[in-house]
Design a protein around this motif. Structure first.
Motif, PDB file in Angstrom:
ATOM      1  N   SER A 185     -14.476  -6.451   9.082  1.00  0.00           N
ATOM      2  CA  SER A 185     -15.111  -5.515   7.778  1.00  0.00           C
ATOM      3  C   SER A 185     -14.168  -4.778   7.684  1.00  0.00           C
ATOM      4  O   SER A 185     -13.092  -4.423   8.617  1.00  0.00           O
ATOM      5  CB  SER A 185     -16.575  -4.906   8.372  1.00  0.00           C
ATOM      6  OG  SER A 185     -16.156  -4.043   9.466  1.00  0.00           O
ATOM      7  N   CYS A 186     -14.051  -4.038   6.386  1.00  0.00           N
ATOM      8  CA  CYS A 186     -13.218  -2.812   6.022  1.00  0.00           C
ATOM      9  C   CYS A 186     -13.934  -2.121   4.913  1.00  0.00           C
ATOM     10  O   CYS A 186     -14.609  -2.623   4.172  1.00  0.00           O
ATOM     11  CB  CYS A 186     -12.205  -3.674   5.185  1.00  0.00           C
ATOM     12  SG  CYS A 186     -10.823  -2.397   4.461  1.00  0.00           S
ATOM     13  N   SER A 187     -14.034  -0.861   5.318  1.00  0.00           N
ATOM     14  CA  SER A 187     -14.612   0.204   4.631  1.00  0.00           C
ATOM     15  C   SER A 187     -13.891   0.673   3.289  1.00  0.00           C
ATOM     16  O   SER A 187     -14.302   1.318   2.541  1.00  0.00           O
ATOM     17  CB  SER A 187     -14.864   1.672   5.667  1.00  0.00           C
ATOM     18  OG  SER A 187     -15.596   1.136   6.541  1.00  0.00           O
ATOM     19  N   GLY A 188     -12.637   0.126   2.947  1.00  0.00           N
ATOM     20  CA  GLY A 188     -12.056   0.469   1.951  1.00  0.00           C
ATOM     21  C   GLY A 188     -10.490   0.623   2.137  1.00  0.00           C
ATOM     22  O   GLY A 188      -9.971   0.869   3.247  1.00  0.00           O
ATOM     23  N   GLY A 189     -10.100   1.081   1.014  1.00  0.00           N
ATOM     24  CA  GLY A 189      -8.367   1.189   1.088  1.00  0.00           C
ATOM     25  C   GLY A 189      -7.587   0.108   0.688  1.00  0.00           C
ATOM     26  O   GLY A 189      -8.184  -1.126   0.193  1.00  0.00           O
ATOM     27  N   ILE A 190      -6.167   0.358   0.973  1.00  0.00           N
ATOM     28  CA  ILE A 190      -5.473  -0.867   0.786  1.00  0.00           C
ATOM     29  C   ILE A 190      -4.355  -1.160   1.967  1.00  0.00           C
ATOM     30  O   ILE A 190      -4.149  -0.269   2.605  1.00  0.00           O
ATOM     31  CB  ILE A 190      -4.484  -0.518  -0.494  1.00  0.00           C
ATOM     32  CG1 ILE A 190      -4.019   0.891  -0.478  1.00  0.00           C
ATOM     33  CG2 ILE A 190      -5.559  -0.697  -1.861  1.00  0.00           C
ATOM     34  CD1 ILE A 190      -2.686   0.766  -0.126  1.00  0.00           C
ATOM     35  N   VAL A 191      -3.644  -2.367   1.853  1.00  0.00           N
ATOM     36  CA  VAL A 191      -2.453  -2.813   2.624  1.00  0.00           C
ATOM     37  C   VAL A 191      -1.331  -3.070   1.760  1.00  0.00           C
ATOM     38  O   VAL A 191      -1.568  -4.091   0.921  1.00  0.00           O
ATOM     39  CB  VAL A 191      -2.977  -3.819   3.505  1.00  0.00           C
ATOM     40  CG1 VAL A 191      -1.692  -4.323   4.234  1.00  0.00           C
ATOM     41  CG2 VAL A 191      -3.938  -3.506   4.503  1.00  0.00           C
ATOM     42  N   LEU A 192      -0.197  -2.456   2.009  1.00  0.00           N
ATOM     43  CA  LEU A 192       0.920  -2.821   1.020  1.00  0.00           C
ATOM     44  C   LEU A 192       1.972  -3.552   2.169  1.00  0.00           C
ATOM     45  O   LEU A 192       2.064  -2.919   3.070  1.00  0.00           O
ATOM     46  CB  LEU A 192       1.593  -1.514   0.494  1.00  0.00           C
ATOM     47  CG  LEU A 192       1.026  -0.811  -0.614  1.00  0.00           C
ATOM     48  CD1 LEU A 192       1.762   0.533  -0.920  1.00  0.00           C
ATOM     49  CD2 LEU A 192       0.682  -1.909  -1.911  1.00  0.00           C
ATOM     50  N   ALA A 193       2.681  -4.172   1.490  1.00  0.00           N
ATOM     51  CA  ALA A 193       3.909  -4.848   2.157  1.00  0.00           C
ATOM     52  C   ALA A 193       4.956  -5.315   1.527  1.00  0.00           C
ATOM     53  O   ALA A 193       4.927  -5.612   0.176  1.00  0.00           O
ATOM     54  CB  ALA A 193       3.191  -6.415   2.702  1.00  0.00           C
ATOM     55  N   SER A 194       6.119  -5.242   2.041  1.00  0.00           N
ATOM     56  CA  SER A 194       7.410  -5.758   1.369  1.00  0.00           C
ATOM     57  C   SER A 194       7.113  -7.247   0.978  1.00  0.00           C
ATOM     58  O   SER A 194       6.375  -8.057   1.455  1.00  0.00           O
ATOM     59  CB  SER A 194       8.597  -5.504   2.138  1.00  0.00           C
ATOM     60  OG  SER A 194       8.607  -6.407   3.413  1.00  0.00           O
ATOM     61  N   ARG A 195       8.043  -7.641   0.022  1.00  0.00           N
ATOM     62  CA  ARG A 195       7.947  -8.929  -0.607  1.00  0.00           C
ATOM     63  C   ARG A 195       8.036 -10.192   0.607  1.00  0.00           C
ATOM     64  O   ARG A 195       7.344 -11.207   0.503  1.00  0.00           O
ATOM     65  CB  ARG A 195       8.803  -9.386  -1.669  1.00  0.00           C
ATOM     66  CG  ARG A 195       8.542  -8.500  -3.111  1.00  0.00           C
ATOM     67  CD  ARG A 195       7.355  -9.393  -3.870  1.00  0.00           C
ATOM     68  NE  ARG A 195       7.702 -10.648  -4.222  1.00  0.00           N
ATOM     69  CZ  ARG A 195       8.201 -10.951  -5.213  1.00  0.00           C
ATOM     70  NH1 ARG A 195       8.583  -9.800  -6.056  1.00  0.00           N
ATOM     71  NH2 ARG A 195       8.473 -12.008  -5.791  1.00  0.00           N
ATOM     72  N   ASP A 196       8.759  -9.801   1.549  1.00  0.00           N
ATOM     73  CA  ASP A 196       9.086 -10.840   2.486  1.00  0.00           C
ATOM     74  C   ASP A 196       8.389 -10.656   3.783  1.00  0.00           C
ATOM     75  O   ASP A 196       8.192 -11.346   4.780  1.00  0.00           O
ATOM     76  CB  ASP A 196      10.763 -10.484   3.206  1.00  0.00           C
ATOM     77  CG  ASP A 196      10.921  -9.203   3.485  1.00  0.00           C
ATOM     78  OD1 ASP A 196       9.918  -8.424   3.726  1.00  0.00           O
ATOM     79  OD2 ASP A 196      12.038  -9.030   3.892  1.00  0.00           O
TER      80      ASP A 196
END
Length: 230
Positions: A185-196
């Motif tokens: 589960s996830c309560s919210g928010g985001i995950v960012l990653a570089s293209r690679d």
């Protein structure tokens, strides 16, 4: 010397020999009794010593057993106290997790939070193009703040606006539910990653709570229990 004198002398000699024999026998008897008494005393003392040593050995065993039992009881009590403390701390964490769920209920505030999280992630990654993942139910909120997030980041970092690719194939797990209490589960928010994919910045509400909670745990324990144990 007549026969009477000879007989008298023989009698004297017999008495002397008998007296000497009696004295010698008496002397031997006394000596034997003394040796017997000494040997008996030594045997008695040896037995006393053995009894004392056996008593001391058993007494030490009893003392060691008492110490072990006390230590076990003390450890058991300490474990119970620590377990109770951990249960209380974990309950606080669970309560905080439940409060996180309310964050996404206020759509206006949640959209602003998502924008701030995206800007923070961009400032950490400093990549010209990034991949963004969010919960499926947050997709429209994220899309609505992308432009303002890119503009704010470009202004703060003094760079061109980055390309943000929202992943429509893989989403973060949904909010916790009673129907699937043990699932991801996830309560919210985001995950960012570089293209690679080599650089990942996780900025979900759950991850941020975990970081804050771990950082504040010594302080929390001190406030709750008056100690600084981690």
């Amino acid at each position: 010397m007549n026969d009477a004198d000879v007989a008298k002398q023989i009698q004297q000699m017999v008495r002397f020999i008998r007296q000497e024999a009696d004295e010698k026998a008496n002397e031997i008897s006394v000596s034997a009794e003394e040796e017997f008494n000494i040997e008996k005393l030594q045997l008695v003392e040896a037995e006393k010593k053995k009894i004392r040593q056996e008593y001391e050995r058993k007494q030490k065993q009893v003392e060691v057993r008492k110490k072990i039992e006390y230590s076990m009881q003390s450890n058991a009590s300490r474990i119970k106290v620590l377990q109770a403390q951990d249960d209380l701390v974990n309950k606080m964490k669970d309560d905080a997790m439940k409060e996180l769920l309310r964050v996404s209920h206020n759509h206006h505030e949640y959209k602003n939070l998502l924008k701030d999280l995206i800007v923070q992630g961009l400032l950490r990654l400093k990549e010209p193009a990034v991949l963004l993942r969010c919960r499926k139910e947050d997709h429209h909120h994220v899309e609505s703040v992308l432009h303002s997030a890119k503009h704010e980041y470009a202004s703060k970092a003094d760079v061109h606006e980055p390309e943000i690719i929202v992943d429509h194939d893989v989403y973060l797990p949904p909010a916790p539910s009673h129907h699937d209490a043990h699932g991801q589960s996830c309560s919210g928010g985001i995950v960012l990653a570089s293209r690679d994919g080599k650089i990942v910045f996780e900025s979900t509400l759950d991850a941020r709570l975990e970081v804050v909670f771990r950082k504040k745990l010594p302080e929390i324990r001190k406030l709750l229990f008056g100690q600084t144990a981690a």
